[in-house]
Design an enzyme around this catalytic site. Structure first.
Site, PDB file in Angstrom:
ATOM      1  N   HIS A   1      20.690  -2.506 -22.842  1.00  0.00           N
ATOM      2  CA  HIS A   1      20.064  -2.618 -24.171  1.00  0.00           C
ATOM      3  C   HIS A   1      18.826  -3.511 -24.064  1.00  0.00           C
ATOM      4  CE1 HIS A   1      19.693  -2.563 -28.445  1.00  0.00           C
ATOM      5  NE2 HIS A   1      20.697  -3.337 -28.810  1.00  0.00           N
TER       6      HIS A   1
ATOM      7  N   HIS B   1      16.908   6.968 -23.002  1.00  0.00           N
ATOM      8  CA  HIS B   1      17.270   6.463 -24.329  1.00  0.00           C
ATOM      9  C   HIS B   1      18.323   7.385 -24.934  1.00  0.00           C
ATOM     10  CE1 HIS B   1      16.832   5.021 -28.462  1.00  0.00           C
ATOM     11  NE2 HIS B   1      16.292   3.953 -27.920  1.00  0.00           N
TER      12      HIS B   1
ATOM     13  N   ASP C   1      11.289  -0.986 -23.400  1.00  0.00           N
ATOM     14  CA  ASP C   1      11.393  -2.112 -22.462  1.00  0.00           C
ATOM     15  C   ASP C   1      10.563  -1.950 -21.206  1.00  0.00           C
ATOM     16  OD1 ASP C   1      14.717  -2.112 -23.562  1.00  0.00           O
ATOM     17  OD2 ASP C   1      13.301  -3.755 -23.872  1.00  0.00           O
TER      18      ASP C   1
HETATM   19  C1  SDX Z   1      17.013  -0.250 -25.773  1.00  0.00           C
HETATM   20  O1  SDX Z   1      19.645   2.450 -29.015  1.00  0.00           O
HETATM   21  C2  SDX Z   1      18.443   1.932 -29.162  1.00  0.00           C
HETATM   22  O2  SDX Z   1      17.686   2.282 -30.043  1.00  0.00           O
HETATM   23  C3  SDX Z   1      18.103   0.837 -28.139  1.00  0.00           C
HETATM   24  C4  SDX Z   1      16.665   0.303 -28.194  1.00  0.00           C
HETATM   25  C5  SDX Z   1      16.397  -0.476 -29.474  1.00  0.00           C
HETATM   26  O3  SDX Z   1      15.230  -0.577 -29.876  1.00  0.00           O
HETATM   27  O4  SDX Z   1      17.375  -1.066 -30.019  1.00  0.00           O
HETATM   28  O5  SDX Z   1      15.749   1.379 -28.101  1.00  0.00           O
HETATM   29  C6  SDX Z   1      16.395  -0.672 -27.054  1.00  0.00           C
HETATM   30  O6  SDX Z   1      18.123  -0.630 -25.497  1.00  0.00           O
HETATM   31  C7  SDX Z   1      16.277   0.731 -24.900  1.00  0.00           C
HETATM   32  C8  SDX Z   1      17.102   1.145 -23.648  1.00  0.00           C
HETATM   33  C9  SDX Z   1      16.947   0.038 -22.593  1.00  0.00           C
HETATM   34  N1  SDX Z   1      17.855   0.308 -21.456  1.00  0.00           N
HETATM   35  C10 SDX Z   1      17.357   0.715 -20.256  1.00  0.00           C
HETATM   36  O7  SDX Z   1      16.175   0.964 -20.045  1.00  0.00           O
HETATM   37  C11 SDX Z   1      18.419   0.824 -19.172  1.00  0.00           C
HETATM   38  C12 SDX Z   1      18.209   2.118 -18.386  1.00  0.00           C
HETATM   39  N2  SDX Z   1      18.561   3.252 -19.301  1.00  0.00           N
HETATM   40  C13 SDX Z   1      19.895   3.824 -19.137  1.00  0.00           C
HETATM   41  O8  SDX Z   1      20.885   2.835 -18.927  1.00  0.00           O
HETATM   42  C14 SDX Z   1      20.189   4.831 -20.262  1.00  0.00           C
HETATM   43  O9  SDX Z   1      19.106   5.666 -20.339  1.00  0.00           O
HETATM   44  C15 SDX Z   1      20.525   4.350 -21.651  1.00  0.00           C
HETATM   45  C16 SDX Z   1      21.636   3.371 -21.661  1.00  0.00           C
HETATM   46  C17 SDX Z   1      19.335   3.741 -22.310  1.00  0.00           C
HETATM   47  C18 SDX Z   1      20.941   5.591 -22.453  1.00  0.00           C
HETATM   48  O10 SDX Z   1      22.100   6.046 -21.887  1.00  0.00           O
HETATM   49  P1  SDX Z   1      22.857   7.353 -22.453  1.00  0.00           P
HETATM   50  O11 SDX Z   1      22.276   7.841 -23.710  1.00  0.00           O
HETATM   51  O12 SDX Z   1      24.300   7.048 -22.424  1.00  0.00           O
HETATM   52  O13 SDX Z   1      22.445   8.405 -21.423  1.00  0.00           O
HETATM   53  P2  SDX Z   1      23.390   8.903 -20.276  1.00  0.00           P
HETATM   54  O14 SDX Z   1      23.894   7.727 -19.519  1.00  0.00           O
HETATM   55  O15 SDX Z   1      24.374   9.851 -20.878  1.00  0.00           O
HETATM   56  O16 SDX Z   1      22.363   9.660 -19.322  1.00  0.00           O
HETATM   57  C19 SDX Z   1      22.209  11.049 -19.383  1.00  0.00           C
HETATM   58  C20 SDX Z   1      21.842  11.413 -17.956  1.00  0.00           C
HETATM   59  C21 SDX Z   1      22.883  10.941 -16.936  1.00  0.00           C
HETATM   60  O17 SDX Z   1      22.805  11.810 -15.819  1.00  0.00           O
HETATM   61  P3  SDX Z   1      23.833  13.132 -15.799  1.00  0.00           P
HETATM   62  O18 SDX Z   1      25.208  12.592 -16.137  1.00  0.00           O
HETATM   63  O19 SDX Z   1      23.289  14.065 -16.855  1.00  0.00           O
HETATM   64  O20 SDX Z   1      23.718  13.676 -14.405  1.00  0.00           O
HETATM   65  O21 SDX Z   1      20.609  10.757 -17.599  1.00  0.00           O
HETATM   66  C22 SDX Z   1      20.852   9.862 -16.521  1.00  0.00           C
HETATM   67  C23 SDX Z   1      22.345   9.602 -16.476  1.00  0.00           C
HETATM   68  O22 SDX Z   1      22.759   9.281 -15.154  1.00  0.00           O
HETATM   69  N3  SDX Z   1      20.120   8.637 -16.824  1.00  0.00           N
HETATM   70  C24 SDX Z   1      19.380   7.957 -15.955  1.00  0.00           C
HETATM   71  C25 SDX Z   1      18.828   6.893 -16.672  1.00  0.00           C
HETATM   72  N4  SDX Z   1      19.237   6.944 -17.942  1.00  0.00           N
HETATM   73  C26 SDX Z   1      20.045   8.025 -18.043  1.00  0.00           C
HETATM   74  N5  SDX Z   1      19.143   8.164 -14.637  1.00  0.00           N
HETATM   75  C27 SDX Z   1      18.335   7.257 -14.033  1.00  0.00           C
HETATM   76  N6  SDX Z   1      17.747   6.199 -14.652  1.00  0.00           N
HETATM   77  C28 SDX Z   1      17.995   5.999 -15.968  1.00  0.00           C
HETATM   78  N7  SDX Z   1      17.422   4.964 -16.590  1.00  0.00           N
END
Ligand code: SDX
Length: 437
Positions: free
Chosen positions: A274, A315, A372
């Site tokens: 997050h 996201h 971020d």
């Molecule tokens: C914020 O919710 C909000 O609005 C949050 C926020 C706010 O203003 O409050 O916008 C602020 O928290 C932004 C997010 C910051 N976090 C990061 O940057 C951390 C890296 N991102 C990931 O951890 C992830 O993208 C999340 C947590 C942000 C979202 O996760 P989801 O929606 O649960 O997505 P998912 O894990 O289901 O991913 C879908 C696919 C998966 O692969 P498959 O299962 O389809 O094979 O995408 C892949 C994931 O492995 N994936 C990534 C990835 N994010 C998702 N692969 C590599 N790098 C990534 N960053």
């Protein structure tokens, strides 16, 4: 607000339990914009079954009029105004007014609001001592969780959360005091004196004054840095039902006082999935180090057996470019130019973004830079250390939390949040005496 304002007459969905043949018709609601929702209350009552939705991927937890996120299109509105227009024309305090009161202030309203915030920036002197209890190397977010929660100790008695004026005062106090708490957390970590806020300074200037000034000499805040801080606070102000906003709604549904609830949201924001991602992005870019290592890290990010993820990408809602990331990326160019410097990590970040946008794995999954990804470049150029990045996010997001807390308290549909579960533990069994085990 009431259901009537969101209900669409006669629109329903029907749920059929094929295991029993029983079915139930449930009301469908459409908001101003965005996906429709249906109220599943009747399903539990009539079919005796519940939904199962870990991570709330398909669940609306509330109705809200504060922010709208259009994930597919990469749009963000604060009370209906596009984030791009607010970034261009507004200020953080004007956006705080908008998020709390629901409309843009006129000149007199903005001046009155700004005066109130300016005159609530001091902390009780007892709180200055509170900082001394932390380990010298405590992470500033640990101090934020503790000190924000400790505000309850100074205001709990005056907290009638059902009194709108008390709720408004709590909001003004939080908006005003968070920069003071944040800057003093930084100063404590350096063993330096705690500068008092100054009423003649703007919100962004005051934060930087408390971060970097010394009582031994005059300090002039760089206007480019002050404007950049204001825009960073503005772009982080609210974002629908993200994890930390959902936290304050759940904590607040127990009728706990707002400072304790905000402290819970600070803790939630700290996680690297997050708000902690802005700190994690810089550490990731430092670990990548150079463009010739991009292939290795991109391969790791795509490997399901490798826990490594590209911090600052992806996201839950945006499956397009986060509009805030576009604004912040442009601000990076402006701040680096004003400081007459470049940052090899910014160059590397842009190279990483370019590679990701050309890679089918990421494009297919809608993985783009989020809020971020670039913010840390600006903060480190201004001189703010990496472990303070999520603290900056906290200052910006506090208004979003407290506005959503206020909305939750005044929503006549609110009751204590208490989800159900799918029990997968052992069936009932009898106790076995120790001697027989
Ligand atoms: C914020 O919710 C909000 O609005 C949050 C926020 C706010 O203003 O409050 O916008 C602020 O928290 C932004 C997010 C910051 N976090 C990061 O940057 C951390 C890296 N991102 C990931 O951890 C992830 O993208 C999340 C947590 C942000 C979202 O996760 P989801 O929606 O649960 O997505 P998912 O894990 O289901 O991913 C879908 C696919 C998966 O692969 P498959 O299962 O389809 O094979 O995408 C892949 C994931 O492995 N994936 C990534 C990835 N994010 C998702 N692969 C590599 N790098 C990534 N960053």
């Amino acid at each position: 607000m009431s259901k009537e304002q969101t209900s669409s007459p006669r629109e329903t969905v029907t749920i059929i339990d094929n295991s029993t043949g029983k079915q139930v018709e449930l009301p469908l609601y459409r908001g101003t914009e965005g996906p429709a929702v249906f109220d599943i209350g009747g399903m539990a009552k009539q079919l005796g079954i519940y939904t199962y939705d870990p991570g709330f991927r398909s669940t609306a937890s509330c109705q809200s009029a504060i922010s709208l996120i259009d994930g597919p299109a990469g749009r963000l509105l604060y009370r209906g105004y596009p984030i791009e227009q607010l970034a261009e024309h507004s200020s953080f305090l004007e956006v705080c007014y908008l998020l709390w009161y629901g409309s843009l202030p006129n000149q007199q309203e903005l001046e009155k609001f700004t005066y109130s915030i300016t005159h609530h920036t001091l902390l009780h002197e007892g709180l200055r001592e509170f900082f001394q209890g932390f380990r010298y190397d405590a992470h500033p977010m640990a101090i934020m969780v503790g000190v924000v929660g400790a505000l309850s100790a100074f205001y709990h008695d005056s907290l009638d959360i059902h009194n709108p004026k008390v709720r408004e005062l709590s909001a003004h106090r939080l908006i005003a005091k968070l920069p003071t708490i944040a800057a003093w957390a930084y100063r404590y970590s350096k063993g330096e004196p705690f500068p008092y806020p100054r009423n003649e300074l703007s919100y962004g200037e005051n934060f930087l004054h408390m971060m970097f000034s010394y009582p031994t000499e005059p300090y002039k805040v760089n206007p480019v840095a002050a404007k950049a801080m204001d825009l960073l606070f503005l772009t982080h102000a609210d974002h629908g039902q993200n994890a930390s906003a959902s936290t304050i709604r759940l904590a607040g549904s127990s009728q706990a006082n707002p400072y304790a609830c905000v402290s819970a949201s600070v803790g939630t924001l700290w996680g690297p999935a997050h708000g902690g991602a802005n700190e994690a992005v810089i550490r990731m870019l430092e670990e990548i180090g150079s463009p010739d290592r991009l292939d290795y890290f991109i391969a790791r990010a795509k490997d399901r057996d490798d826990p490594f993820r590209l911090m600052g990408f992806g996201h839950r809602v945006y499956k397009n470019y986060d509009p805030r990331a576009k604004i912040i990326k442009k601000l990076c160019d402006e701040v680096l130019a004003a400081y007459e410097t470049d940052d090899p990590l910014f160059t590397l970040a842009k190279q990483l973004e370019e590679r990701v946008q050309q890679d089918e794995y990421f494009v297919k999954r809608g993985l783009y830079p989020n809020v971020d990804f670039y913010s840390g470049i600006i903060l480190r150029t201004i001189g703010i250390p990496t472990n303070m990045f999520t603290v900056v996010f906290t200052i910006g997001r506090a208004i979003g939390w407290i506005a959503q807390w206020n909305e939750m308290i005044t929503d006549n549909q609110t009751s204590i949040g208490r989800p159900r579960q799918l029990y997968t533990g052992p069936a009932q069994r009898d106790y076995i005496p120790l001697a027989d085990r």
